[in-house]
Design a protein around this motif. Structure first.
Motif, PDB file in Angstrom:
ATOM      1  N   GLU A  74       0.966  -1.779  -0.277  1.00 53.57           N
ATOM      2  CA  GLU A  74      -0.159   0.253  -0.052  1.00 53.57           C
ATOM      3  C   GLU A  74       1.395   1.210  -0.020  1.00 53.57           C
ATOM      4  N   ALA A  75       2.255   1.210   0.766  1.00 50.95           N
ATOM      5  CA  ALA A  75       3.200   2.321   0.959  1.00 50.95           C
ATOM      6  C   ALA A  75       3.429   2.374  -0.760  1.00 50.95           C
ATOM      7  N   ALA A  76       4.142   1.990  -1.345  1.00 54.73           N
ATOM      8  CA  ALA A  76       4.621   1.700  -2.034  1.00 54.73           C
ATOM      9  C   ALA A  76       3.829   2.157  -3.174  1.00 54.73           C
ATOM     10  N   VAL A  77       2.335   1.665  -3.377  1.00 59.17           N
ATOM     11  CA  VAL A  77       1.628   2.631  -4.549  1.00 59.17           C
ATOM     12  C   VAL A  77       0.363   3.153  -4.484  1.00 59.17           C
ATOM     13  N   LEU A  78       1.039   4.374  -2.639  1.00 60.18           N
ATOM     14  CA  LEU A  78       0.487   5.370  -2.414  1.00 60.18           C
ATOM     15  C   LEU A  78       1.932   6.258  -3.360  1.00 60.18           C
ATOM     16  N   ALA A  79       3.170   5.676  -3.290  1.00 58.29           N
ATOM     17  CA  ALA A  79       4.460   6.562  -4.019  1.00 58.29           C
ATOM     18  C   ALA A  79       4.296   6.880  -5.393  1.00 58.29           C
ATOM     19  N   MET A  80       3.192   6.090  -6.266  1.00 57.12           N
ATOM     20  CA  MET A  80       3.576   5.832  -7.911  1.00 57.12           C
ATOM     21  C   MET A  80       2.632   7.061  -8.207  1.00 57.12           C
ATOM     22  N   LYS A  81       3.026   7.069  -9.601  1.00 55.28           N
ATOM     23  CA  LYS A  81       2.426   8.718 -10.616  1.00 55.28           C
ATOM     24  C   LYS A  81       1.222   7.746 -11.751  1.00 55.28           C
ATOM     25  N   PHE A  82       0.164   8.391 -11.710  1.00 50.99           N
ATOM     26  CA  PHE A  82      -0.156   7.862 -12.845  1.00 50.99           C
ATOM     27  C   PHE A  82      -0.023   9.276 -13.953  1.00 50.99           C
ATOM     28  N   ASP A  83      -0.644   9.691 -14.887  1.00 43.28           N
ATOM     29  CA  ASP A  83      -0.892  10.770 -16.070  1.00 43.28           C
ATOM     30  C   ASP A  83      -1.439  11.273 -15.626  1.00 43.28           C
ATOM     31  N   LYS A  84      -1.480  12.500 -15.956  1.00 41.93           N
ATOM     32  CA  LYS A  84      -2.127  13.690 -15.648  1.00 41.93           C
ATOM     33  C   LYS A  84      -2.982  13.757 -16.699  1.00 41.93           C
ATOM     34  N   ASN A  85      -3.905  14.991 -15.559  1.00 42.24           N
ATOM     35  CA  ASN A  85      -5.702  14.495 -16.931  1.00 42.24           C
ATOM     36  C   ASN A  85      -6.447  16.304 -16.676  1.00 42.24           C
ATOM     37  N   LYS A  86      -6.205  16.334 -17.201  1.00 47.91           N
ATOM     38  CA  LYS A  86      -6.537  18.073 -16.167  1.00 47.91           C
ATOM     39  C   LYS A  86      -7.924  18.072 -16.564  1.00 47.91           C
ATOM     40  N   LYS A  87      -9.237  16.802 -17.387  1.00 48.43           N
ATOM     41  CA  LYS A  87      -9.911  16.613 -17.999  1.00 48.43           C
ATOM     42  C   LYS A  87     -11.354  16.164 -17.366  1.00 48.43           C
ATOM     43  N   ALA A  88     -10.003  14.888 -16.215  1.00 48.93           N
ATOM     44  CA  ALA A  88     -11.125  14.123 -15.602  1.00 48.93           C
ATOM     45  C   ALA A  88     -12.000  14.604 -14.336  1.00 48.93           C
ATOM     46  N   PRO A  89     -12.741  13.873 -13.686  1.00 53.17           N
ATOM     47  CA  PRO A  89     -12.381  14.436 -12.189  1.00 53.17           C
ATOM     48  C   PRO A  89     -12.202  14.484 -11.295  1.00 53.17           C
ATOM     49  N   ALA A  90     -12.243  15.371 -10.306  1.00 55.47           N
ATOM     50  CA  ALA A  90     -11.203  15.442  -9.153  1.00 55.47           C
ATOM     51  C   ALA A  90     -10.663  15.020  -8.545  1.00 55.47           C
ATOM     52  N   LYS A  91     -11.136  13.527  -8.714  1.00 52.03           N
ATOM     53  CA  LYS A  91     -10.503  12.044  -8.228  1.00 52.03           C
ATOM     54  C   LYS A  91     -10.981  10.891  -8.820  1.00 52.03           C
ATOM     55  N   GLN A  92     -10.323   9.831  -8.877  1.00 56.88           N
ATOM     56  CA  GLN A  92     -11.287   9.187 -10.315  1.00 56.88           C
ATOM     57  C   GLN A  92     -10.142   7.391  -9.670  1.00 56.88           C
ATOM     58  N   ALA A  93     -11.539   6.316  -9.383  1.00 57.71           N
ATOM     59  CA  ALA A  93     -10.154   5.895  -8.750  1.00 57.71           C
ATOM     60  C   ALA A  93     -10.270   4.039 -10.032  1.00 57.71           C
ATOM     61  N   GLY A  94      -9.511   3.428  -9.589  1.00 55.52           N
ATOM     62  CA  GLY A  94      -8.576   1.859 -10.491  1.00 55.52           C
ATOM     63  C   GLY A  94      -8.072   1.148  -9.510  1.00 55.52           C
ATOM     64  N   THR A  95      -7.534   0.246  -9.610  1.00 54.87           N
ATOM     65  CA  THR A  95      -7.092  -1.314  -8.885  1.00 54.87           C
ATOM     66  C   THR A  95      -5.739  -1.600  -9.414  1.00 54.87           C
ATOM     67  N   LEU A  96      -5.401  -2.126  -8.775  1.00 54.89           N
ATOM     68  CA  LEU A  96      -3.867  -3.299  -9.534  1.00 54.89           C
ATOM     69  C   LEU A  96      -3.566  -3.718  -8.831  1.00 54.89           C
ATOM     70  N   THR A  97      -3.724  -5.102  -9.502  1.00 52.23           N
ATOM     71  CA  THR A  97      -3.307  -6.359  -9.097  1.00 52.23           C
ATOM     72  C   THR A  97      -2.369  -7.201  -9.157  1.00 52.23           C
ATOM     73  N   TYR A  98      -1.492  -6.991  -8.005  1.00 51.92           N
ATOM     74  CA  TYR A  98      -0.255  -7.543  -7.929  1.00 51.92           C
ATOM     75  C   TYR A  98      -0.075  -9.557  -7.089  1.00 51.92           C
ATOM     76  N   THR A  99       1.191  -9.843  -8.420  1.00 46.56           N
ATOM     77  CA  THR A  99       1.205 -11.379  -8.084  1.00 46.56           C
ATOM     78  C   THR A  99       2.053 -11.649  -7.013  1.00 46.56           C
ATOM     79  N   PHE A 100       2.488 -12.291  -6.328  1.00 44.85           N
ATOM     80  CA  PHE A 100       3.740 -13.080  -5.500  1.00 44.85           C
ATOM     81  C   PHE A 100       4.410 -14.826  -5.705  1.00 44.85           C
ATOM     82  N   LYS A 101       5.005 -14.514  -5.944  1.00 41.92           N
ATOM     83  CA  LYS A 101       5.754 -16.390  -6.545  1.00 41.92           C
ATOM     84  C   LYS A 101       6.219 -16.520  -5.359  1.00 41.92           C
TER      85      LYS A 101
END
Length: 120
Positions: free
Chosen positions: A93-120
């Motif tokens: 969670e801390a690592a994902v908080l440090a991520m950056k996504f592309d800017k989008n000036k026309k996007a809503p103030a907040k957008q949601a998504g999901t990232l799934t990580y696999t551990f082997k």
């Protein structure tokens, strides 16, 4: 007509980037395996997950981002995750908080998504 082409192009670029990352990640124990983010967004800076710990399974992290691409919220979704180790989940969670996504000036103030990580 121009917007759907740009959206399609962005989606294809993101898919190629994720596939390329996943292919290179076969050498690594941990990797991003699934991305579900709003159209027109891409990952500008990946999460550093190589030294999070050892686990086996998946962790789905729900994210909320602002227009500037900053991650405002990153919370593991226990219903879509199989890893239960609280230390690994907290580090991810801390690592994902440090991520950056592309800017989008026309996007809503907040957008949601999901990232799934696999551990082997």
């Amino acid at each position: 007509m121009k917007k759907p082409i740009i959206t399609l192009f962005t989606a294809l670029m993101l898919a190629c980037a994720v596939n390329s990352f996943a292919d290179d990640g076969d050498k690594l124990a941990n990797k991003l395996t699934s991305v579900s983010i709003p159209a027109g967004r891409g990952i500008a800076m990946q999460a550093a997950i190589n030294n999070i710990g050892h686990a086996k399974g998946t962790v789905a992290v729900d994210v909320v981002m602002d227009r500037k691409g900053n991650v405002l919220v990153a919370i593991a979704n226990p219903k879509r995750s199989t890893v239960r180790d609280k230390v690994i989940i907290s580090k991810l969670e801390a690592a994902v908080l440090a991520m950056k996504f592309d800017k989008n000036k026309k996007a809503p103030a907040k957008q949601a998504g999901t990232l799934t990580y696999t551990f082997k």
